[in-house]
Design a protein around this motif. Structure first.
Motif: not given
Length: 130
Positions: A37-58
């Motif tokens: 929710s915070h990423l989609l609203s632009g409130r927060n920037k993505p963490s490295l952990d988040f980015v790595m999870k996305v590219i590993q699962h997709y």
């Protein structure tokens, strides 16, 4: 530096591509729903952990595209996988009666192989030289 608003658009594009909700996405990559929710609203920037999870699962999501918007989504590598595959190389010659050549081809020898590379889903690889 990652632009939060542009990153949010790319994240929404991923959700739309897979036709999944933010909640399903958060469960799939094992992050809190509030993080999405915070990423989609632009409130927060993505963490490295988040980015790595996305590219590993997709695997269709390219790292550079996700972070900077440059590159392709879905990844051209995945599109190539759906293209017709080249015929497998046989270790022994196979002849048919309709074959234009009746002379058997020599099998591949170890001395003919220069290198074998194995690619893993996580992006890593191993290279073996002869």
């Amino acid at each position: 530096m990652v632009n939060s608003a542009e990153f949010a658009k790319r994240l929404q594009k991923i959700l739309d591509y897979y036709s999944i909700s933010a909640t399903s996405f958060s469960e799939e990559i094992e992050v809190n729903r509030s993080t999405i929710s915070h990423l989609l609203s632009g409130r927060n920037k993505p963490s490295l952990d988040f980015v790595m999870k996305v590219i590993q699962h997709y695997p269709e999501v390219e790292l550079y595209w996700l972070l900077n918007g440059k590159g392709n989504f879905p990844s051209e590598k995945i599109i190539e996988k759906s293209a017709p595959k080249a015929p497998k190389v046989s270790q022994s010659p196979v002849e048919t009666e309709n074959s234009p050549e009746k002379t058997p081809k020599s099998p591949i020898r170890d001395s003919d192989i220069e290198r074998i590379v194995i690619f893993y889903k996580d992006g890593s690889f191993k290279s073996f030289k002869n």
